[in-house]
Scaffold this motif. Structure first.
Motif, PDB file in Angstrom:
ATOM      1  N   ILE A  41     -15.848  54.680  45.199  1.00 28.95           N
ATOM      2  CA  ILE A  41     -14.941  55.595  44.574  1.00 28.95           C
ATOM      3  C   ILE A  41     -14.227  56.418  45.487  1.00 28.95           C
ATOM      4  O   ILE A  41     -13.237  56.932  45.299  1.00 28.95           O
ATOM      5  CB  ILE A  41     -15.895  56.463  43.882  1.00 28.95           C
ATOM      6  N   LYS A  42     -14.485  56.453  46.898  1.00 30.68           N
ATOM      7  CA  LYS A  42     -13.845  57.186  47.797  1.00 30.68           C
ATOM      8  C   LYS A  42     -12.713  56.129  48.836  1.00 30.68           C
ATOM      9  O   LYS A  42     -11.825  55.768  48.373  1.00 30.68           O
ATOM     10  CB  LYS A  42     -14.876  58.161  48.554  1.00 30.68           C
ATOM     11  N   ILE A  43     -13.208  56.134  50.080  1.00 30.45           N
ATOM     12  CA  ILE A  43     -12.561  55.516  51.094  1.00 30.45           C
ATOM     13  C   ILE A  43     -12.422  54.137  50.745  1.00 30.45           C
ATOM     14  O   ILE A  43     -11.323  53.299  50.970  1.00 30.45           O
ATOM     15  CB  ILE A  43     -12.805  55.946  52.418  1.00 30.45           C
ATOM     16  N   LEU A  44     -13.664  53.287  50.293  1.00 24.72           N
ATOM     17  CA  LEU A  44     -13.554  52.038  50.138  1.00 24.72           C
ATOM     18  C   LEU A  44     -12.588  51.501  49.110  1.00 24.72           C
ATOM     19  O   LEU A  44     -11.844  50.656  49.347  1.00 24.72           O
ATOM     20  CB  LEU A  44     -14.890  51.473  49.792  1.00 24.72           C
ATOM     21  N   GLN A  45     -12.548  52.499  47.794  1.00 22.79           N
ATOM     22  CA  GLN A  45     -11.544  52.102  46.846  1.00 22.79           C
ATOM     23  C   GLN A  45     -10.171  52.168  47.300  1.00 22.79           C
ATOM     24  O   GLN A  45      -9.327  51.532  46.722  1.00 22.79           O
ATOM     25  CB  GLN A  45     -12.003  52.943  45.606  1.00 22.79           C
ATOM     26  N   HIS A  46     -10.202  53.412  48.254  1.00 18.72           N
ATOM     27  CA  HIS A  46      -8.865  53.667  48.694  1.00 18.72           C
ATOM     28  C   HIS A  46      -8.215  52.387  49.596  1.00 18.72           C
ATOM     29  O   HIS A  46      -7.180  51.973  49.264  1.00 18.72           O
ATOM     30  CB  HIS A  46      -8.863  54.805  49.483  1.00 18.72           C
ATOM     31  N   THR A  81      -5.210  53.414  56.677  1.00 13.22           N
ATOM     32  CA  THR A  81      -3.956  53.602  56.822  1.00 13.22           C
ATOM     33  C   THR A  81      -3.151  52.293  57.334  1.00 13.22           C
ATOM     34  O   THR A  81      -2.013  51.526  57.088  1.00 13.22           O
ATOM     35  CB  THR A  81      -3.271  54.779  57.730  1.00 13.22           C
ATOM     36  N   ALA A  82      -3.754  51.768  58.854  1.00 16.56           N
ATOM     37  CA  ALA A  82      -3.274  50.466  59.234  1.00 16.56           C
ATOM     38  C   ALA A  82      -3.305  49.304  58.109  1.00 16.56           C
ATOM     39  O   ALA A  82      -2.457  48.526  58.334  1.00 16.56           O
ATOM     40  CB  ALA A  82      -4.158  50.361  60.401  1.00 16.56           C
ATOM     41  N   LEU A  83      -4.295  49.212  57.609  1.00 16.80           N
ATOM     42  CA  LEU A  83      -4.559  48.236  56.567  1.00 16.80           C
ATOM     43  C   LEU A  83      -3.618  48.331  55.285  1.00 16.80           C
ATOM     44  O   LEU A  83      -2.788  47.560  55.077  1.00 16.80           O
ATOM     45  CB  LEU A  83      -5.970  48.450  55.853  1.00 16.80           C
ATOM     46  N   GLY A  84      -3.159  49.496  55.111  1.00 16.23           N
ATOM     47  CA  GLY A  84      -2.068  49.817  54.046  1.00 16.23           C
ATOM     48  C   GLY A  84      -1.012  49.642  54.498  1.00 16.23           C
ATOM     49  O   GLY A  84       0.015  48.871  53.856  1.00 16.23           O
ATOM     50  N   VAL A  85      -0.435  49.861  55.665  1.00 20.58           N
ATOM     51  CA  VAL A  85       0.853  49.486  56.243  1.00 20.58           C
ATOM     52  C   VAL A  85       0.968  48.039  56.518  1.00 20.58           C
ATOM     53  O   VAL A  85       2.084  47.423  56.396  1.00 20.58           O
ATOM     54  CB  VAL A  85       1.091  50.410  57.535  1.00 20.58           C
ATOM     55  N   THR A  86       0.008  47.412  56.748  1.00 21.56           N
ATOM     56  CA  THR A  86      -0.064  45.853  57.160  1.00 21.56           C
ATOM     57  C   THR A  86       0.262  45.273  55.633  1.00 21.56           C
ATOM     58  O   THR A  86       1.051  44.210  55.675  1.00 21.56           O
ATOM     59  CB  THR A  86      -1.322  45.478  57.578  1.00 21.56           C
ATOM     60  N   LYS A  87      -0.240  45.679  54.826  1.00 23.73           N
ATOM     61  CA  LYS A  87      -0.178  45.140  53.162  1.00 23.73           C
ATOM     62  C   LYS A  87       1.310  45.382  52.950  1.00 23.73           C
ATOM     63  O   LYS A  87       2.212  44.423  52.508  1.00 23.73           O
ATOM     64  CB  LYS A  87      -0.836  45.686  52.354  1.00 23.73           C
ATOM     65  N   ALA A 129       3.127  58.076  53.432  1.00 25.61           N
ATOM     66  CA  ALA A 129       3.662  59.601  52.691  1.00 25.61           C
ATOM     67  C   ALA A 129       3.999  59.121  51.521  1.00 25.61           C
ATOM     68  O   ALA A 129       4.520  58.121  51.047  1.00 25.61           O
ATOM     69  CB  ALA A 129       4.717  60.240  53.569  1.00 25.61           C
ATOM     70  N   ALA A 130       3.706  59.955  50.378  1.00 29.62           N
ATOM     71  CA  ALA A 130       4.078  59.710  49.205  1.00 29.62           C
ATOM     72  C   ALA A 130       4.731  60.956  48.751  1.00 29.62           C
ATOM     73  O   ALA A 130       3.710  62.158  48.614  1.00 29.62           O
ATOM     74  CB  ALA A 130       2.879  59.347  48.238  1.00 29.62           C
ATOM     75  N   ASN A 131       5.652  60.985  48.435  1.00 26.95           N
ATOM     76  CA  ASN A 131       6.557  62.519  47.876  1.00 26.95           C
ATOM     77  C   ASN A 131       6.203  63.587  49.051  1.00 26.95           C
ATOM     78  O   ASN A 131       6.169  64.664  48.887  1.00 26.95           O
ATOM     79  CB  ASN A 131       5.867  62.928  46.551  1.00 26.95           C
ATOM     80  N   GLY A 132       6.521  62.946  50.368  1.00 29.50           N
ATOM     81  CA  GLY A 132       6.554  63.963  51.512  1.00 29.50           C
ATOM     82  C   GLY A 132       5.002  64.283  51.862  1.00 29.50           C
ATOM     83  O   GLY A 132       4.810  64.805  52.912  1.00 29.50           O
ATOM     84  N   GLU A 133       3.987  63.961  51.167  1.00 26.58           N
ATOM     85  CA  GLU A 133       2.662  64.324  51.288  1.00 26.58           C
ATOM     86  C   GLU A 133       1.727  63.082  52.011  1.00 26.58           C
ATOM     87  O   GLU A 133       2.120  61.897  51.491  1.00 26.58           O
ATOM     88  CB  GLU A 133       2.031  64.745  50.117  1.00 26.58           C
ATOM     89  N   PRO A 134       0.897  63.366  52.725  1.00 32.80           N
ATOM     90  CA  PRO A 134      -0.210  62.112  53.358  1.00 32.80           C
ATOM     91  C   PRO A 134      -0.922  61.582  52.276  1.00 32.80           C
ATOM     92  O   PRO A 134      -1.469  62.157  51.582  1.00 32.80           O
ATOM     93  CB  PRO A 134      -0.523  62.745  54.275  1.00 32.80           C
ATOM     94  N   THR A 135      -1.046  60.185  52.260  1.00 31.98           N
ATOM     95  CA  THR A 135      -1.817  59.768  51.261  1.00 31.98           C
ATOM     96  C   THR A 135      -3.186  59.659  51.763  1.00 31.98           C
ATOM     97  O   THR A 135      -3.573  58.705  52.767  1.00 31.98           O
ATOM     98  CB  THR A 135      -1.308  58.137  51.129  1.00 31.98           C
ATOM     99  N   LEU A 136      -3.980  60.527  51.477  1.00 27.89           N
ATOM    100  CA  LEU A 136      -5.458  60.604  51.981  1.00 27.89           C
ATOM    101  C   LEU A 136      -6.448  59.993  50.931  1.00 27.89           C
ATOM    102  O   LEU A 136      -6.127  59.975  49.820  1.00 27.89           O
ATOM    103  CB  LEU A 136      -5.838  62.096  52.111  1.00 27.89           C
ATOM    104  N   PRO A 137      -7.605  59.278  51.454  1.00 32.13           N
ATOM    105  CA  PRO A 137      -8.562  58.699  50.431  1.00 32.13           C
ATOM    106  C   PRO A 137      -9.176  60.001  49.638  1.00 32.13           C
ATOM    107  O   PRO A 137      -9.342  60.878  50.026  1.00 32.13           O
ATOM    108  CB  PRO A 137      -9.500  58.008  51.566  1.00 32.13           C
ATOM    109  N   PRO A 138      -9.489  59.537  48.307  1.00 35.72           N
ATOM    110  CA  PRO A 138     -10.109  60.654  47.612  1.00 35.72           C
ATOM    111  C   PRO A 138     -11.485  60.927  48.194  1.00 35.72           C
ATOM    112  O   PRO A 138     -12.243  60.324  48.901  1.00 35.72           O
ATOM    113  CB  PRO A 138     -10.486  59.760  46.523  1.00 35.72           C
ATOM    114  N   GLY A 139     -11.458  62.459  48.275  1.00 35.05           N
ATOM    115  CA  GLY A 139     -12.962  63.085  48.952  1.00 35.05           C
ATOM    116  C   GLY A 139     -12.688  63.295  50.182  1.00 35.05           C
ATOM    117  O   GLY A 139     -13.430  64.243  50.894  1.00 35.05           O
TER     118      GLY A 139
END
Length: 209
Positions: A22-27, A142-148, A184-194
């Motif tokens: 529900i937190k970083i894994l889901q992120h 973040t590196a995973l997300g950028v790679t995707k 970034a999303a709408n100028g804000e960092p995309t942080l994992p829930p929690g």
């Protein structure tokens, strides 16, 4: 991750945050997308079993996640994946990751970790092809997300919106600067829930006497 000293030891809070579905894994699974799989390798027996227990909740829109005691070379052997088809994301690589790398060049993308363990340095010795994601350090998710975004969505590194070293503000007197680059999303960092709540909790703990 190194072998645990006590097989029955429960996961510490930071691990639960990093790998909880529900937190970083889901992120991470959401960032990777439903077409992907995420493999965590070279784990101790207790860590592998503990992580597998939280990997059972798989959303249809998210990547499948699996935990392995085997190292990446053994996993490659089992799946018939040659080293030439595995890209190590390495900040010391000469070439940057490009959309073309997802067009038949590589099948797997391999992530190490940051100092002091610096698993990437160990993997570098094994001779994998390498690519970098720029000169600013990112968190693993973040590196995973950028790679995707680069290899699947076909967006060049320089065209992705980033938030570099963002300051997270909790109230008028409390804030913390993050030492990483984030998507970034709408100028804000995309942080994992929690993550925001954990950072505030750690900040408060630093003032306990």
């Amino acid at each position: 991750m190194e072998e645990d000293e006590q097989a029955e030891r429960t996961l510490p809070e930071w691990v639960e945050l990093e790998y909880h579905p529900i937190k970083i894994l889901q992120h991470m699974r959401t960032l990777a997308g439903s077409d992907a799989q995420i493999h965590f390798t070279h784990l101790s027996s207790s860590s592998s079993h503990a992580l597998s227990a939280v990997f059972t909740d798989t959303a249809q829109s998210s990547a499948r996640a699996l935990a392995h005691q085997a190292d990446v070379l053994e996993l490659m052997r089992r799946n018939g994946v040659p080293k030439s088809r595995v890209c190590l994301l390495d900040p010391k690589a000469e070439k940057e990751l490009s959309p073309e790398d997802g067009e038949g060049t590589f099948d797997w993308f391999l992530f190490g970790d940051d100092p002091p363990r610096d698993r990437t340095a160990e993997l570098r010795k094994l001779g994998f092809p390498t690519r970098h994601l720029g000169n600013i350090q990112m968190t693993t998710d973040t590196a995973l997300g950028v790679t995707k975004i680069v290899v699947h969505d076909k967006v060049k590194l320089q065209d992705i919106s980033y938030a570099d070293f963002p300051t997270i503000i909790f109230n008028a007197k409390e804030s913390v600067e993050m030492p990483f680059r984030y998507i970034a999303a709408n100028g804000e960092p995309t942080l994992p829930p929690g993550m925001r709540e954990l950072l505030h909790k750690d900040l408060d703990r630093g003032f306990e006497f």
